[in-house]
Design a protein around this motif. Structure first.
Motif, mmCIF file in Angstrom:
data_model
loop_
_atom_site.group_PDB
_atom_site.id
_atom_site.type_symbol
_atom_site.label_atom_id
_atom_site.label_comp_id
_atom_site.label_asym_id
_atom_site.label_seq_id
_atom_site.Cartn_x
_atom_site.Cartn_y
_atom_site.Cartn_z
ATOM 1 N N THR A 114 0.810 -1.188 -0.117
ATOM 2 C CA THR A 114 0.215 -0.223 0.382
ATOM 3 C C THR A 114 0.855 0.836 0.199
ATOM 4 O O THR A 114 0.535 1.901 -0.904
ATOM 5 C CB THR A 114 -0.987 0.308 1.448
ATOM 6 O OG1 THR A 114 -1.814 -1.483 1.313
ATOM 7 C CG2 THR A 114 -1.883 1.439 1.249
ATOM 8 N N PRO A 123 -1.982 -0.600 -3.477
ATOM 9 C CA PRO A 123 -3.325 -0.706 -2.253
ATOM 10 C C PRO A 123 -4.215 -1.873 -3.130
ATOM 11 O O PRO A 123 -4.435 -2.635 -4.369
ATOM 12 C CB PRO A 123 -4.498 0.458 -1.926
ATOM 13 C CG PRO A 123 -4.305 0.836 -3.867
ATOM 14 C CD PRO A 123 -2.795 0.713 -3.401
ATOM 15 N N ARG A 170 1.199 6.623 -6.416
ATOM 16 C CA ARG A 170 0.018 5.495 -6.789
ATOM 17 C C ARG A 170 0.614 4.741 -7.753
ATOM 18 O O ARG A 170 0.606 5.223 -8.619
ATOM 19 C CB ARG A 170 -1.208 6.117 -7.319
ATOM 20 C CG ARG A 170 -1.633 7.544 -6.390
ATOM 21 C CD ARG A 170 -2.305 6.525 -5.231
ATOM 22 N NE ARG A 170 -3.447 5.580 -5.241
ATOM 23 C CZ ARG A 170 -4.490 4.831 -4.307
ATOM 24 N NH1 ARG A 170 -4.386 5.249 -2.555
ATOM 25 N NH2 ARG A 170 -5.421 4.224 -4.249
#
Length: 271
Positions: A110, A115, A241
């Motif tokens: 994560t 995630p 991300r």
């Protein structure tokens, strides 16, 4: 934040603070990076350089030479399938290695940008956007590079028409994207940060590595992937991300692999 400040923040992002390492720990990190790269994309980069030198030494124009992606690996159907699956498994194992080493260093999946459940707005939609941003100009850049004779002719899929061809091409696209984005972006940049590298220098190192193992396609393949690396790496540095990069990369490869496989026998302009 005005536009100038936004641009400045993207060009010069602050590096996250990391733990201070003593000399022995820094040496250990350097050794780890070296081993990982020699096992994975670093060795592929050296091979890409040799392939380009070989192509340049061949008395034929680069654009008249052909390089095939996803070639058949055996004449017997089921053995070819088994070897294709082994190649896919190896790439997933490389991605797992990067995630494991990051986890051992205190950076779980994560925290690395993966995630368990990717979100539509933060992961999936940006992934499609990045695919469009990179894929369409990338195709035009490839055609231009080939016309300028600085790139080989790339066959995006050389697999025969087996029943498993499309599933294998999809798996290959996902495996390629997973291994590259985990190792070349999340793992390498994170470890270079730990050694005190700035965000721009670690981004450049990551991008040059990405370009090096695409040099077998020619100068266009190398330069195009350096640009892709700069965009992808900076996106990860700014957002944290990784899912969008994996999704975008997989989509680009799927379109290239499957589109080529389905169209090559039906149109005259594909090699």
């Amino acid at each position: 934040m005005n536009a100038r400040q936004t641009v400045r923040s993207w060009l010069n992002p602050p590096a996250p603070a990391g733990p201070a390492l003593d000399a022995s720990e820094r040496r250990g990190v350097r050794i780890e990076i070296t081993i990982v790269l020699l096992v994975t994309f670093g060795l592929s980069g050296l091979s890409g350089v040799l392939s380009l030198l070989e192509s340049l030494a061949t008395p034929v124009a680069l654009s008249d030479q052909t390089v095939a992606l996803n070639p058949s690996q055996a004449a017997i159907d089921w053995i070819d399938l088994a070897r294709q699956l082994l190649s896919v498994t190896r790439l997933f194992a490389w991605a797992a290695l990067g995630l494991y080493l990051l986890w051992r260093a205190g950076i779980g999946p994560t925290a690395a940008g993966l995630p368990p459940k990717p979100k539509l707005r933060r992961d999936i939609a940006p992934g499609f956007g990045l695919a469009a941003l990179i894929g369409l100009p990338g195709l035009l850049f490839y055609l231009t590079a080939q016309a300028l004779n600085i790139n080989l002719t790339v066959q995006a899929s050389a697999l025969d028409d087996h029943w498993w061809r499309v599933p294998i091409l999809i798996l290959s696209a996902i495996a390629n994207s997973s291994a590259e984005e985990v190792l070349v972006v999340a793992y390498l940049i994170s470890r270079l940060r730990l050694l005190g590298w700035g965000e721009n220098s670690s981004l450049l190192a990551s991008s040059l590595l990405r370009g090096s193992y695409h040099l077998y396609q020619g100068f266009g393949g190398g330069v195009g992937n350096v640009v892709m690396g700069l965009i992808f790496g900076r996106y990860w540095q700014r957002t944290g991300r990784l899912w969008p990069l994996i999704i975008a990369h997989a989509l680009i490869d799927m379109v290239a692999f499957i589109g080529y496989a389905l169209l090559r026998d039906h149109v005259g302009w594909l090699p």
